[in-house]
Design a protein around this motif. Structure first.
Motif: not given
Length: 294
Positions: A73-93
């Motif tokens: 589930g978290n990987n699913y969100g992380l992949r989407w964010a990398v493809e759509n938001l150009n993130p530099e840092y993540f916080w899994v909570i």
């Protein structure tokens, strides 16, 4: 861009509460991604209705087409964010947490100083205000067990001790890291499904020279497990399977086999009044030994 990931499974009310707390207090977060892990209980609809009503432009609700566990589930969100938001840092909570102050900025500052590390928070009980853990815990691999650091202690006690605690791993309850790190070491191993995913991830990262660090200025409150409830056959199977698979990867098949016997004995002793639960734990322990690892 700084992105928070919140995984939901059949707990939309708690997930919304968590999201609203970090939106209110964590100004350095740019976007919040909520992933519904195929709850099939109306959670996805409730989350979207909340988003439509509040009109948060910096929140996205994703619907994972299958329940792929904590890692998936978290990987699913992380992949989407990398493809759509150009993130530099993540916080899994975790969705069963909330903050009453800015818990992300201290994590962000630590990552900006050194992005080759995972950083975590102090996790406090929502009921008592006392520590649930000082960032993470200590592992006892041969027994397939772990102990949370500082559990039930007061923050004042730890401060008097100089906060000189070093966990073996950080809890996935609050875990921050850089996108660059994920590109270097890969994502969490989804074969675990439940338990040990973040521990495995951090141990694999060691091979790349990645460290971990607790940031005591970052604090969040934890209600307790929402997805699993009381200990069950499901709990014993996946918990024991994860422990012995972890041991096979990092300590070898022989160590994992010994661990499976010991863990089975411990589970049987704890659940001697519930043979069905004990048997689930035994099956899980030996299944973990049989599973492949890379």
């Amino acid at each position: 861009m700084n992105v928070a990931l919140i995984l939901n499974y059949k707990a939309a009310t708690e997930t919304i509460s968590c999201a609203e707390s970090i939106l209110a207090h964590c100004a350095t977060l740019d976007h919040v991604v909520i992933i519904d892990n195929d709850s099939q209980d109306g959670s996805a609809v409730a989350l979207q209705q909340w988003l439509d009503e509040k009109q948060h432009r910096n929140v996205t609700v994703l619907n994972n087409p299958e329940n792929s566990g904590y890692a998936g589930g978290n990987n699913y969100g992380l992949r989407w964010a990398v493809e759509n938001l150009n993130p530099e840092y993540f916080w899994v909570i975790n969705n069963d947490t909330y903050v009453d102050s800015d818990a992300f900025s201290p994590l962000l500052e630590a990552l900006k100083q050194n992005d080759r590390q995972f950083v975590g928070s102090l996790v406090l009980s929502a009921e008592t205000g006392r520590l649930e853990c000082y960032g993470g815990g200590k592992l006892y691999p041969i027994l397939g067990k772990a102990r949370l650091l500082g559990k039930n202690q007061s923050i004042e006690t730890l401060q008097q001790q100089g906060l000189a605690h070093i966990p073996d791993y950080l809890m996935g309850c609050s875990l921050a890291f850089s996108t660059a790190l994920t590109k270097e070491i890969g994502l969490m191993d989804e074969k675990y499904f439940m338990y040990f995913e973040e521990v495995d991830w951090q141990y694999r990262a060691r091979e790349f020279g990645i460290s971990i660090k607790v940031i005591p200025e970052s604090r969040l409150f934890h209600y307790g497990s929402l997805s699993l409830g009381s200990r069950s056959a499901f709990y014993h199977y996946y918990r024991n399977r994860a422990a012995t698979r972890f041991n096979k990867r990092f300590y070898g098949p022989g160590f994992a086999l010994v661990s499976a016997f010991l863990l089975s004995a411990v589970t049987t002793i704890k659940e001697f009044r519930h043979p069905t639960l004990a048997w689930s734990g035994i099956k899980g322990a030996f299944k973990g030994v049989a599973m492949s690892v890379k």
